[in-house]
Design a protein around this motif. Structure first.
Motif, PDB file in Angstrom:
ATOM      1  N   ARG A   1      -3.032   2.874  -3.803  1.00 47.74           N
ATOM      2  CA  ARG A   1      -2.946   4.106  -3.025  1.00 47.74           C
ATOM      3  C   ARG A   1      -4.107   4.153  -2.061  1.00 47.74           C
ATOM      4  O   ARG A   1      -5.256   4.025  -2.474  1.00 47.74           O
ATOM      5  CB  ARG A   1      -2.983   5.312  -3.965  1.00 47.74           C
ATOM      6  CG  ARG A   1      -2.482   6.562  -3.304  1.00 47.74           C
ATOM      7  CD  ARG A   1      -2.651   7.752  -4.212  1.00 47.74           C
ATOM      8  NE  ARG A   1      -3.889   8.437  -3.898  1.00 47.74           N
ATOM      9  CZ  ARG A   1      -4.363   9.461  -4.601  1.00 47.74           C
ATOM     10  NH1 ARG A   1      -3.730   9.867  -5.669  1.00 47.74           N
ATOM     11  NH2 ARG A   1      -5.460  10.067  -4.247  1.00 47.74           N
ATOM     12  N   VAL A   2      -3.830   4.303  -0.782  1.00 49.99           N
ATOM     13  CA  VAL A   2      -4.915   4.362   0.199  1.00 49.99           C
ATOM     14  C   VAL A   2      -5.423   5.804   0.288  1.00 49.99           C
ATOM     15  O   VAL A   2      -4.703   6.739  -0.043  1.00 49.99           O
ATOM     16  CB  VAL A   2      -4.482   3.828   1.590  1.00 49.99           C
ATOM     17  CG1 VAL A   2      -4.107   2.369   1.504  1.00 49.99           C
ATOM     18  CG2 VAL A   2      -3.339   4.628   2.167  1.00 49.99           C
ATOM     19  N   PRO A   3      -6.676   5.985   0.733  1.00 50.07           N
ATOM     20  CA  PRO A   3      -7.251   7.330   0.745  1.00 50.07           C
ATOM     21  C   PRO A   3      -6.447   8.292   1.603  1.00 50.07           C
ATOM     22  O   PRO A   3      -5.752   7.881   2.527  1.00 50.07           O
ATOM     23  CB  PRO A   3      -8.633   7.132   1.371  1.00 50.07           C
ATOM     24  CG  PRO A   3      -8.911   5.695   1.275  1.00 50.07           C
ATOM     25  CD  PRO A   3      -7.604   4.989   1.263  1.00 50.07           C
TER      26      PRO A   3
ATOM     27  N   LEU B   1      -2.090   1.600  -8.156  1.00 50.56           N
ATOM     28  CA  LEU B   1      -3.527   1.677  -8.441  1.00 50.56           C
ATOM     29  C   LEU B   1      -4.073   2.893  -7.702  1.00 50.56           C
ATOM     30  O   LEU B   1      -3.967   2.975  -6.476  1.00 50.56           O
ATOM     31  CB  LEU B   1      -4.223   0.408  -7.937  1.00 50.56           C
ATOM     32  CG  LEU B   1      -5.759   0.426  -7.929  1.00 50.56           C
ATOM     33  CD1 LEU B   1      -6.316   0.494  -9.344  1.00 50.56           C
ATOM     34  CD2 LEU B   1      -6.317  -0.796  -7.211  1.00 50.56           C
ATOM     35  N   THR B   2      -4.626   3.844  -8.462  1.00 52.85           N
ATOM     36  CA  THR B   2      -5.232   5.017  -7.796  1.00 52.85           C
ATOM     37  C   THR B   2      -6.747   4.925  -7.977  1.00 52.85           C
ATOM     38  O   THR B   2      -7.394   4.174  -7.275  1.00 52.85           O
ATOM     39  CB  THR B   2      -4.620   6.331  -8.289  1.00 52.85           C
ATOM     40  OG1 THR B   2      -4.670   6.357  -9.703  1.00 52.85           O
ATOM     41  CG2 THR B   2      -3.183   6.451  -7.856  1.00 52.85           C
ATOM     42  N   THR B   3      -7.307   5.662  -8.938  1.00 52.03           N
ATOM     43  CA  THR B   3      -8.765   5.572  -9.116  1.00 52.03           C
ATOM     44  C   THR B   3      -9.165   4.335  -9.919  1.00 52.03           C
ATOM     45  O   THR B   3     -10.324   3.943  -9.914  1.00 52.03           O
ATOM     46  CB  THR B   3      -9.301   6.790  -9.888  1.00 52.03           C
ATOM     47  OG1 THR B   3      -8.697   6.796 -11.181  1.00 52.03           O
ATOM     48  CG2 THR B   3      -8.983   8.082  -9.160  1.00 52.03           C
ATOM     49  N   GLY B   4      -8.222   3.737 -10.613  1.00 43.10           N
ATOM     50  CA  GLY B   4      -8.538   2.597 -11.481  1.00 43.10           C
ATOM     51  C   GLY B   4      -8.899   3.031 -12.895  1.00 43.10           C
ATOM     52  O   GLY B   4      -9.238   2.192 -13.735  1.00 43.10           O
TER      53      GLY B   4
ATOM     54  N   GLU C   1       0.839  -1.191   0.000  1.00 45.71           N
ATOM     55  CA  GLU C   1       0.000   0.000   0.000  1.00 45.71           C
ATOM     56  C   GLU C   1       0.875   1.242   0.000  1.00 45.71           C
ATOM     57  O   GLU C   1       1.835   1.336   0.772  1.00 45.71           O
ATOM     58  CB  GLU C   1      -0.949  -0.008   1.196  1.00 45.71           C
ATOM     59  CG  GLU C   1      -2.009  -1.070   1.036  1.00 45.71           C
ATOM     60  CD  GLU C   1      -3.161  -0.958   2.014  1.00 45.71           C
ATOM     61  OE1 GLU C   1      -4.250  -1.458   1.695  1.00 45.71           O
ATOM     62  OE2 GLU C   1      -2.962  -0.399   3.105  1.00 45.71           O
ATOM     63  N   TYR C   2       0.518   2.168  -0.871  1.00 49.24           N
ATOM     64  CA  TYR C   2       1.228   3.436  -0.941  1.00 49.24           C
ATOM     65  C   TYR C   2       0.504   4.407  -0.018  1.00 49.24           C
ATOM     66  O   TYR C   2      -0.688   4.664  -0.184  1.00 49.24           O
ATOM     67  CB  TYR C   2       1.230   3.943  -2.388  1.00 49.24           C
ATOM     68  CG  TYR C   2       1.783   5.337  -2.497  1.00 49.24           C
ATOM     69  CD1 TYR C   2       3.155   5.546  -2.471  1.00 49.24           C
ATOM     70  CD2 TYR C   2       0.946   6.436  -2.571  1.00 49.24           C
ATOM     71  CE1 TYR C   2       3.669   6.825  -2.538  1.00 49.24           C
ATOM     72  CE2 TYR C   2       1.457   7.721  -2.639  1.00 49.24           C
ATOM     73  CZ  TYR C   2       2.820   7.900  -2.616  1.00 49.24           C
ATOM     74  OH  TYR C   2       3.320   9.171  -2.662  1.00 49.24           O
ATOM     75  N   SER C   3       1.208   4.916   0.991  1.00 49.11           N
ATOM     76  CA  SER C   3       0.516   5.676   2.041  1.00 49.11           C
ATOM     77  C   SER C   3       1.304   6.908   2.470  1.00 49.11           C
ATOM     78  O   SER C   3       1.252   7.296   3.627  1.00 49.11           O
ATOM     79  CB  SER C   3       0.277   4.771   3.251  1.00 49.11           C
ATOM     80  OG  SER C   3       1.518   4.293   3.741  1.00 49.11           O
TER      81      SER C   3
ATOM     82  N   SER D   1       7.996   4.173   4.457  1.00 49.75           N
ATOM     83  CA  SER D   1       7.895   2.712   4.381  1.00 49.75           C
ATOM     84  C   SER D   1       8.628   2.185   3.156  1.00 49.75           C
ATOM     85  O   SER D   1       8.905   2.921   2.200  1.00 49.75           O
ATOM     86  CB  SER D   1       6.435   2.283   4.333  1.00 49.75           C
ATOM     87  OG  SER D   1       5.916   2.477   3.041  1.00 49.75           O
ATOM     88  N   ALA D   2       8.901   0.892   3.196  1.00 51.89           N
ATOM     89  CA  ALA D   2       9.618   0.259   2.091  1.00 51.89           C
ATOM     90  C   ALA D   2       8.820   0.407   0.798  1.00 51.89           C
ATOM     91  O   ALA D   2       9.393   0.702  -0.261  1.00 51.89           O
ATOM     92  CB  ALA D   2       9.853  -1.211   2.418  1.00 51.89           C
ATOM     93  N   THR D   3       7.511   0.233   0.882  1.00 51.02           N
ATOM     94  CA  THR D   3       6.686   0.350  -0.328  1.00 51.02           C
ATOM     95  C   THR D   3       6.730   1.780  -0.865  1.00 51.02           C
ATOM     96  O   THR D   3       6.896   2.001  -2.066  1.00 51.02           O
ATOM     97  CB  THR D   3       5.223  -0.038  -0.027  1.00 51.02           C
ATOM     98  OG1 THR D   3       5.207  -1.378   0.448  1.00 51.02           O
ATOM     99  CG2 THR D   3       4.353   0.081  -1.263  1.00 51.02           C
ATOM    100  N   ASN D   4       6.577   2.745   0.022  1.00 50.71           N
ATOM    101  CA  ASN D   4       6.592   4.138  -0.422  1.00 50.71           C
ATOM    102  C   ASN D   4       7.934   4.499  -1.059  1.00 50.71           C
ATOM    103  O   ASN D   4       7.987   5.190  -2.072  1.00 50.71           O
ATOM    104  CB  ASN D   4       6.288   5.068   0.753  1.00 50.71           C
ATOM    105  CG  ASN D   4       4.854   4.932   1.226  1.00 50.71           C
ATOM    106  OD1 ASN D   4       4.018   4.394   0.517  1.00 50.71           O
ATOM    107  ND2 ASN D   4       4.572   5.395   2.418  1.00 50.71           N
TER     108      ASN D   4
END
Lengths: 294, 222
Positions: B206-208, B176-179, B30-32, B40-43
């Motif tokens: 991407r989380v809100p 993945l943002t809005t899709g 998750e991108y946060s 974070s590692a993902t970010n």
């Protein structure tokens, strides 16, 4: 056949949440029993142990409770899925699922827990605030449990200093305790990070006397999530000592402020010191000991 | 413990405005990131992957190349080898077309790297080609983001790569943002290969309430 070929075992957050909640609805469930259950089945996710229909029904129940509590955005961290903090596995009975609100990224900063009694002395209050200010200057994120007393001072001082803070609570995301901290909890959820491992449905179905057992359990998780725990003040029977034990067990650094040692009524400071805790006479004792950890 | 893919299911689908119940999408992390920081590692991975082509030759570039390898390893670990061998892996077209100085084929490179990790036995095809470069949202000064239909209109199928017809299509992208891009790509591929299963696979969703990674770049660059 290619129409249904699986990409591999995957995690559905909705089903895992419902399954975790459903497991907790069973009378036998406790963090210990659930951890033992998953230790025996290391490849299993909660959804492997619960019928799909039950999981979906229970997920709806949990969601409804969160909605009624005005919790609009929340996230999950699920063992075996991305972003689950592997550090949690150092706990004696690691949790398979966590709920959170806010900015998850904070958990990857250098986190130190500042904890202590709900009824601190005026000196204890001043020490907690001073300690947090020093930690903040050294760029640490302040983690605490949103309880009254030292926890509240720790969170508030961090926020006042414009620093980062994380709350690990002993209620589900749908609840807060004490009531006086409701606003602070919401602020932390909105601007920082709020974490709960407490099952939402089970909590709503049982009384305060049983639910209060969730409080010390979150201290174990708080220790696992952080690189060190610092105890400002605590009585012989304080729940804070659960975190002290957890920190030693999980091989996290445990710091105890000097004033605790000087109180002749307390036996725990010397006991934990003999097990590896560090006596803090001066902030430099913390700085030097944390400097060597990543 | 090897990581598993996560599904975009009913709990999190509302975070991705254009995705509907029939859209089969998976992600790893998750991108946060918020407030201009990525801890974070993902970010960090996303941040490094998105480093712009004009940084080629600078000390930042090796971070991008390493991120491409890391992303490929993560996909190869999380997705079954059988699926990767059977599916046709399609990169989401970059926002800038080939020949544009901003052209960035990072997703295609990730897929080729997956092929290398799986001994070359992977069908990677750049089936979708973008007709015109699109300015990133923040550089257009805000305004309305394009719909999937508008995105689809700006894509065409590379007919030279049409055969053999794919049995499963995996559309790969980093975030993945809005899709909307996934849906736009799916529209074009459904039209070209009716009845073929189309799956979206993302490194992260991407989380809100997080900042757009492009905005994050702006903040960090500034």
């Amino acid at each position: 056949m290619d129409q249904s070929l699986s990409l591999g075992r995957s995690i559905s957050p909705w089903l895992e949440m419902g399954s975790y909640e459903a497991l907790w609805k069973q009378g036998w469930a406790s963090f210990k029993k659930l951890a033992e259950c998953f230790r025996e089945k290391p490849d299993a996710a909660p959804s492997d142990l619960v019928p799909r229909e039950t999981a979906e029904k229970t997920a709806h129940e949990a969601l409804e409770i969160l909605r009624k509590a005005n919790v609009r955005h929340f996230g999950l961290r699920i063992h075996k899925a991305g972003e689950y903090p592997e550090r949690l596995r150092d706990a004696h009975y690691p949790v398979e699922l966590l709920y959170y609100r806010g900015w998850w990224d904070l958990i990857q900063t250098r986190c130190v827990a500042v904890v202590g009694t709900r009824k601190p002395t005026p000196e204890g209050q001043a020490r907690a605030a001073r300690l947090v200010k020093s930690l903040v200057e050294d760029k640490f994120t302040i983690v605490s449990g949103l309880a009254a007393g030292i926890d509240t001072i720790a969170h508030r001082t961090a926020i006042e200093c414009g620093a980062r803070t994380v709350g690990v609570i002993g209620t589900p995301l749908s609840h807060s305790y004490p009531a006086a901290n409701k606003h602070l909890q919401e602020q932390i959820a909105q601007d920082y990070l709020l974490i709960s491992q407490v099952p939402i449905v089970r909590y709503s179905q049982q009384g305060w006397k049983i639910n209060r057992l969730f409080f010390p359990e979150r201290n174990v998780t708080m220790s696992a999530l952080t690189e060190a725990t610092i105890i400002v003040e605590a009585s012989e029977t304080s729940g804070t000592l659960i975190q002290a034990r957890a920190a030693i067990h999980q091989e996290r650094k445990l710091f105890i402020l000097d004033n605790c040692f000087k109180n002749p009524e307390l036996t725990w400071p010397a006991r934990f010191e003999s097990q590896g805790a560090i006596r803090v006479r001066d902030y430099e004792d913390i700085r030097t000991n944390l400097a060597s950890t990543p | 413990m090897p990581l598993r893919l996560s599904q975009v299911d009913e709990l999190i689908r509302p975070d991705h405005f254009y995705l509907a119940e029939g859209d089969e999408c998976y992600f790893i992390g998750e991108y946060s990131a918020r407030q201009g920081y990525a801890y974070s590692a993902t970010n960090q991975l996303i941040f490094n992957l998105k480093k712009k082509p004009h940084l080629r030759g600078t000390p930042q570039w090796p971070h991008k190349l390493e991120a491409i390898r890391t992303a490929a390893r993560q996909f190869a670990k999380c997705i079954s080898a059988e699926w990767l061998h059977k599916a046709t892996l399609v990169p989401m077209p970059p926002s800038r077309v080939k020949g544009d100085p901003g052209y960035d084929d990072r997703v295609y490179r990730i897929l080729r790297e997956i092929g290398t990790l799986l001994d070359g036995n992977v069908d990677v095809r750049e089936l979708l080609i973008q007709n015109e470069s699109i300015e990133p949202f923040h550089e257009r000064g805000g305004g309305r983001r394009p719909t999937p239909e508008e995105i689809a209109e700006n894509y065409h199928l590379d007919d030279t790569l049409r055969n053999p017809p794919p049995s499963i299509i995996g559309i790969f992208d980093d975030v993945l943002t809005t899709g909307s891009h996934f849906k736009g790509a799916k529209l074009v591929l459904e039209d070209a290969f009716p009845g073929t299963r189309i799956v979206g696979v993302f490194l992260a969703r991407r989380v809100p309430e997080t900042v757009d990674v492009e905005d994050l770049f702006m903040n960090l660059d500034g």
